[in-house]
Structure formats: C-alpha cells, structure tokens
Design an enzyme around this catalytic site. Sequence first.
Site, PDB file in Angstrom:
ATOM      1  N   ASP A 250       0.814  -1.207   0.000  1.00 38.94           N
ATOM      2  CA  ASP A 250       0.000   0.000   0.000  1.00 38.94           C
ATOM      3  C   ASP A 250       0.849   1.258   0.000  1.00 38.94           C
ATOM      4  O   ASP A 250       2.062   1.226   0.244  1.00 38.94           O
ATOM      5  CB  ASP A 250      -0.899   0.016   1.244  1.00 38.94           C
ATOM      6  CG  ASP A 250      -2.137  -0.843   1.086  1.00 38.94           C
ATOM      7  OD1 ASP A 250      -2.402  -1.276  -0.046  1.00 38.94           O
ATOM      8  OD2 ASP A 250      -2.832  -1.066   2.088  1.00 38.94           O
ATOM      9  N   LYS A 272      -3.726   3.299  -2.418  1.00 39.06           N
ATOM     10  CA  LYS A 272      -4.941   4.074  -2.643  1.00 39.06           C
ATOM     11  C   LYS A 272      -4.828   5.407  -1.921  1.00 39.06           C
ATOM     12  O   LYS A 272      -4.436   5.460  -0.751  1.00 39.06           O
ATOM     13  CB  LYS A 272      -6.170   3.307  -2.141  1.00 39.06           C
ATOM     14  CG  LYS A 272      -6.438   2.025  -2.899  1.00 39.06           C
ATOM     15  CD  LYS A 272      -7.754   1.392  -2.473  1.00 39.06           C
ATOM     16  CE  LYS A 272      -7.680   0.763  -1.102  1.00 39.06           C
ATOM     17  NZ  LYS A 272      -6.803  -0.419  -1.060  1.00 39.06           N
ATOM     18  N   MET A 385      -8.135   8.931   8.808  1.00 29.50           N
ATOM     19  CA  MET A 385      -8.558   9.452   7.504  1.00 29.50           C
ATOM     20  C   MET A 385      -9.556  10.589   7.652  1.00 29.50           C
ATOM     21  O   MET A 385     -10.522  10.706   6.901  1.00 29.50           O
ATOM     22  CB  MET A 385      -9.157   8.322   6.644  1.00 29.50           C
ATOM     23  CG  MET A 385      -8.178   7.206   6.358  1.00 29.50           C
ATOM     24  SD  MET A 385      -8.943   5.744   5.613  1.00 29.50           S
ATOM     25  CE  MET A 385      -9.802   5.039   7.026  1.00 29.50           C
TER      26      MET A 385
END
Length: 475
Positions: A250, A272, A385
């Site tokens: 990732d 991502k 996030m």
Amino acid sequence: MDYLPLFFDLKGQSCLLVGGGDVAQRKALLLERAGAIITVVSPEINAELAVLVESSGGELIRGDYQSGLLDNKVLVVAATDNPVVNQQVHQDATGNNLPVNVVDSPELCTFIFPAIVDRSPLMVAVSSGGKSPVLARLLRARLETLIPAYYGQLSEMAGRFRGKVKAKFKTIRQRRAFWEQMFQGPIAEKMISGNPRSAELMMEQALSDEVSDEPAVGEVYLVGAGPGDPELLTFKALRLMQQADVVLYDRLVSPEIVDLCRRDSDRIYVGKERSNHAVPQEDINELLARLALEGKRVLRLKGGDPFIFGRGGEELETLAAQGVPFQVVPGITAASACSSYSGIPLTHRDYAQSVKFITGQLKNRTSDLNWPELVHPNQTIVFYMGLHRLQHICTQMIAHGKPEETPVALVQAGSTPQQKVLIGTLETINEKLKETPLSPPTLTIVGEVVNLHEKLAWFNEAVKSDNHALMTAEE
C-alpha cells in the site's frame, strides 16, 4: 553503497601482511582461518604472531617493507603505526592492481574487513564502510545471539544434498519451497536437538517422496507493516516478508519496509489515495486469490494493522470463498504509534478510561457518525482518515455538546523522521491547520490526554524543536 560486499576464497593463496604487532596478529588470525598462506614483514614481530604464521606454513621477514614483496601476492594488509609505510603500501598495491587494506585508514583501503558472524560455511558480514567499526561490532554481537550455532551444521548438510534436490525438483520455485520447508521444519529441529543422523535420514525420506506435477495452491500472508518505522515490525512479519514470491503493498508502507522484502520477489503497488486508487479494491481481492491459486506465496503488506480500517477483512472474504489459505499478522496501528511517538497516552486514569477508533471516511463517502456517543467525557477519540473532514468533525462534536476547549492533536507521519504534531482545540485547530498545513497520513486525537503532549513528547529532537515552535506560536 560505498563497498560491494564480496567473499574472497583465499585457500592456498599468498597474502602479504605488513606489521608485526597486536593489530597485525588479529588480521593474521582471520587470514589463517580463511586458509591463506601469510607472509609477514616487520622489523619486530610478536611471538604469538610468529607462531601462528610458521605453524600455518607462512613466512616471517624481520625487516623493512619492500615493494618487491608484492610479487605473486593476491591480497595485501598494512597494520603498522607508520603513516609513511602505510601510504607506500597502498600506493604500491594499487599500482599492481592488488586489493589492499590499511587498518584504520579507510581512504587507503580498496577493501575492508567486516565484523563477522562465523557459522561456517554460513557467514554473515557487517560493515559500516569504515565509518563506524564499533557500531558494526555491536550489531555483530546482536546477530551472534540471533543466529544459532547449528546453522553451520544445517548449511553443511544442505550442501551435501544440494545436487539431489536439484535433480528431484526441476523448477526454482519447487526447490526454494523444499529448502524453506527443510530449514524451518522438523528436519532443522532434529539438527537443533543434536541429532544430525536423524536429520539426514529425514532428508533422504523427503527426497524419496513423489513430486506432483500439479502446482500446489499457494498462500496469502496478510501482514500489518505498522506505521512506518521498520523497527516496529514483528519477527513473524519480517520472516514472511523474506519468503514471499509476490508482494502487494500500500501507499502507507514506507520504502524502508518494502526494501526488507525478499530481493527477488515481484512487487506490485496497489496503493490508494482519496479519489485515486491505483488498483480498485475488488481487483486487489481477485489478484490475491489468482496469484495464490497459481502456487505463489503472496504477501499483502498493509500500513498499520490490516484489521483496523485496512479492509483486510474484505480481502480475506474473497480468499476464503475461493479456498485460498491465508495467515494474518497484526501490525502496530496508527493510533498506537502516533499517540506513543507524540507523547499522548490514549488512556490515562486522570483523563480517559476508554478510547474509540473512528474512521473519518465511511464507505458512502460521508461522515454520518454517532456523534452523541463520541462526545461523552473521560474518553479519547481517534479519527483515521479525517484530515479532509476536520472542520466537519469539530463542528459536529461541538454541536453535540463537546466543549470548544477540548484539546485536539494532529499527528502527521507518526513514528517516522517526517513526523509533525499540531496542537489546538476543537475551536482553534482548523485555523492552526491553515497556518501550518499538514498532509495525509495524519491522525486526529481528541481528548484531555492531548494535554500531556508537551510533558511527555520524546521522539526525535528535531521533531521536538518543531513542536515547540508550533506551541510557541499557539501561545
């Protein structure tokens, strides 16, 4: 890379050692153990060095160094306390294209002696490129405790069976899988317990078993890579990283951690970012299954912990549905790392008796959270996030009863040298963020425990200075 690590085969080769003291004796011991024929030249040669050289078939020359002594030599070591002699040895050796080491003078060396962990025939060499020999020796001492003595016997046995293994297994993948099973299974255990004969019998039995032409189903290792600091990896994570055939990693996995994976593994970036997915999640799920069904050992490397907002459960559901075996290795999640490295305990008897981990981005791209539950006192709330929704988070918490003066910390790139910490309150943190912009990955910590940051911050003096500047600006 300042030096290319190489291993010299010196058995029966003539080497010149200039110097006759204790330092020269230590170098002579290494050369003698490697099977070299040593010529020592020095006006004075200590007794132990003389015995070592003569008993190993070498030659002693009591006198001054002469360039003619380089004839028919394959390697030269200068271990004198005379800089003029050392410089001359270097000049003569390099002029004759001979590798030369001048002790404690890296600028005069074309090769250096590493710190060695000797489990012959298995050898581990550690070098600092001549910049910090003491540090290299300290690291060697640590490795000595981690590498059992029986590894040498295991390596010897592997050498005896190498030809038979190559004859039985036609592909590199099959051979690698066999050796890894041997080195980590019951055969190695027999060697550890001091029963080498049983270990060899078990090897013979393993090589007599039939080999299927059908490729075996591989396996997926779902591994948490932690927050970014390689030293926070678990032993199991590192072991699986070293044996995987393919690595899917990732965006939040640091390059230093990716570099710890097996050198010849295939590496696939599937990171991502918000509204920018290199590979859609559904495609990642299917790719993991397909690679494992081809017989590969697949490492799925995720930042933090794969089961905390890492979508690891979604990936494993696909694997389970297709009959693909898997293992899960937890990692240190960002909340633990960012709080610890910024001096903010997630719980504290005086401030918070519980902690909640919340995602700032739901599947439908909203932040429709249970706000009344999140404003209870005596708890710490950690938002993953949530940087791009910070204004919304603060507004909702205040609207649902959380005091405006509640402390807030933003921690960017926690546990890494790039870590930054910004302190404010629900009322002020957004303005501070405009003055000192941060970027993902940034964690948001809300709660009274944030007040401990100034007292308990410990990580990285440079980071401390930056944080002090930020707090001064706040005041």
